[in-house]
Design a protein around this motif. Structure first.
Motif, PDB file in Angstrom:
ATOM      1  N   LEU A  97       0.835  -1.186   0.000  1.00 50.52           N
ATOM      2  CA  LEU A  97       0.000   0.000   0.000  1.00 50.52           C
ATOM      3  C   LEU A  97       0.880   1.250   0.000  1.00 50.52           C
ATOM      4  N   ASP A  98       0.632   2.136  -0.946  1.00 48.73           N
ATOM      5  CA  ASP A  98       1.399   3.387  -1.016  1.00 48.73           C
ATOM      6  C   ASP A  98       0.987   4.357   0.070  1.00 48.73           C
ATOM      7  N   LEU A  99      -0.272   4.264   0.495  1.00 44.38           N
ATOM      8  CA  LEU A  99      -0.791   5.218   1.468  1.00 44.38           C
ATOM      9  C   LEU A  99      -1.935   4.586   2.241  1.00 44.38           C
ATOM     10  N   CYS A 100      -2.000   4.910   3.528  1.00 47.34           N
ATOM     11  CA  CYS A 100      -3.177   4.618   4.338  1.00 47.34           C
ATOM     12  C   CYS A 100      -3.592   5.911   5.034  1.00 47.34           C
ATOM     13  N   VAL A 101      -4.859   6.248   4.920  1.00 45.93           N
ATOM     14  CA  VAL A 101      -5.404   7.422   5.600  1.00 45.93           C
ATOM     15  C   VAL A 101      -6.201   6.935   6.802  1.00 45.93           C
ATOM     16  N   LEU A 102      -5.814   7.361   7.983  1.00 42.17           N
ATOM     17  CA  LEU A 102      -6.451   6.920   9.215  1.00 42.17           C
ATOM     18  C   LEU A 102      -7.033   8.103   9.979  1.00 42.17           C
ATOM     19  N   GLY A 103      -8.085   7.832  10.724  1.00 47.08           N
ATOM     20  CA  GLY A 103      -8.554   8.791  11.703  1.00 47.08           C
ATOM     21  C   GLY A 103      -7.724   8.646  12.969  1.00 47.08           C
ATOM     22  N   ALA A 104      -7.888   9.580  13.897  1.00 48.01           N
ATOM     23  CA  ALA A 104      -7.104   9.504  15.128  1.00 48.01           C
ATOM     24  C   ALA A 104      -7.802  10.256  16.250  1.00 48.01           C
ATOM     25  N   TYR A 105      -7.562   9.781  17.474  1.00 48.50           N
ATOM     26  CA  TYR A 105      -7.946  10.545  18.656  1.00 48.50           C
ATOM     27  C   TYR A 105      -6.837  11.534  19.002  1.00 48.50           C
ATOM     28  N   GLN A 106      -5.581  11.078  18.853  1.00 48.76           N
ATOM     29  CA  GLN A 106      -4.429  11.932  19.143  1.00 48.76           C
ATOM     30  C   GLN A 106      -3.279  11.573  18.212  1.00 48.76           C
ATOM     31  N   HIS A 146      -9.036  19.129  14.608  1.00 46.05           N
ATOM     32  CA  HIS A 146      -7.846  19.640  15.282  1.00 46.05           C
ATOM     33  C   HIS A 146      -7.972  19.567  16.801  1.00 46.05           C
ATOM     34  N   THR A 147      -9.193  19.750  17.304  1.00 47.04           N
ATOM     35  CA  THR A 147      -9.426  19.705  18.746  1.00 47.04           C
ATOM     36  C   THR A 147     -10.595  18.781  19.055  1.00 47.04           C
ATOM     37  N   ALA A 148     -10.677  18.363  20.311  1.00 46.99           N
ATOM     38  CA  ALA A 148     -11.799  17.549  20.766  1.00 46.99           C
ATOM     39  C   ALA A 148     -13.038  18.429  20.922  1.00 46.99           C
ATOM     40  N   SER A 149     -14.171  17.824  21.214  1.00 41.40           N
ATOM     41  CA  SER A 149     -15.422  18.573  21.331  1.00 41.40           C
ATOM     42  C   SER A 149     -15.387  19.607  22.448  1.00 41.40           C
ATOM     43  N   ASP A 150     -14.537  19.371  23.457  1.00 41.69           N
ATOM     44  CA  ASP A 150     -14.414  20.339  24.557  1.00 41.69           C
ATOM     45  C   ASP A 150     -13.310  21.361  24.307  1.00 41.69           C
TER      46      ASP A 150
END
Length: 219
Positions: A97-106, A146-150
């Motif tokens: 795989l050339d690229l993987c796009v992931l979500g993140a908490y941090q 960029h930031t959490a809900s709080d």
């Protein structure tokens, strides 16, 4: 200042994906990137055993037998192939795989990634395939708010959540900016609209440096 929408972040990220790449899109926000790559010479992979995913089908045209790893309806492009999990993860672990796009908490300033949860309220309370993808793909890009809900920063000097993988993230696309993980820390390439450098820094939990000519994104 209105943060960029998920589709807006996906559109911006898709601009940096090169034709000819084989790309895995993680569950959640990264799934939006697929629609932005429609018609491009990019081959999309899903770890449940698909190579050649197409964009989201129109409402009412979903095929219950065609889903991605997040159980969302998908389409297939001409030449798509289907296979079992063993072969799918051989693609991941084999560095194909050339690229993987992931979500993140941090994400940490050195590229450490924290993107899994044991919360019972989470739809997927486990690491899943993210650990394999984080170390198997040639590039890891993160798409996140960029930031959490709080308002708490999600880009930090060090992650406070359990890590998925160390030092794997190369680029971060948020609703406020585009950042590159370098050996010297986080480099800001692009900022949303009229957001100032000081305002971005105040929303980030790690030191930032700014490119000589920082681009501006539309919301």
């Amino acid at each position: 200042m209105t943060p960029m929408t998920r589709d807006g972040i996906a559109r911006r990220l898709a601009q940096d994906v090169e034709d000819g790449w084989h790309v895995n899109l993680g569950i959640g926000m990264p799934e939006h990137v697929g629609d932005q790559l429609a018609g491009r010479e990019v081959v999309l992979h899903s770890e449940n055993g698909i190579l050649g995913m197409g964009p989201t089908p129109p409402a009412g045209a979903e095929d219950p037998n065609l889903i991605n790893a997040g159980k969302k309806p998908i389409t297939r492009v001409k030449g798509a192939s289907f296979f079992d999990h063993a072969l799918s993860f051989a693609i991941v672990r084999g560095g194909h795989l050339d690229l993987c796009v992931l979500g993140a908490y941090q994400v940490a300033a050195n590229g450490d990634l924290a993107n899994w949860s044991r919360d019972h309220g989470d739809l997927i309370p486990a690491i899943g395939g993210a650990m394999d993808l984080a170390v198997g793909a040639k590039r890891i890009w993160v798409m996140m708010n960029h930031t959490a809900s709080d308002g708490a920063p999600r880009i930090l000097e060090r992650c406070t959540y359990p890590l998925t993988a160390q030092g794997c993230v190369k680029r971060i696309y948020t609703d406020l900016a585009v950042l590159v993980v370098t050996d010297d820390g986080l480099l800001v390439e692009e900022i949303l609209g009229d957001l100032t450098a000081d305002e971005l820094a105040a929303r980030t939990g790690a030191p930032l440096t700014f490119a000589r000519s920082v681009a501006r994104s539309a919301a």
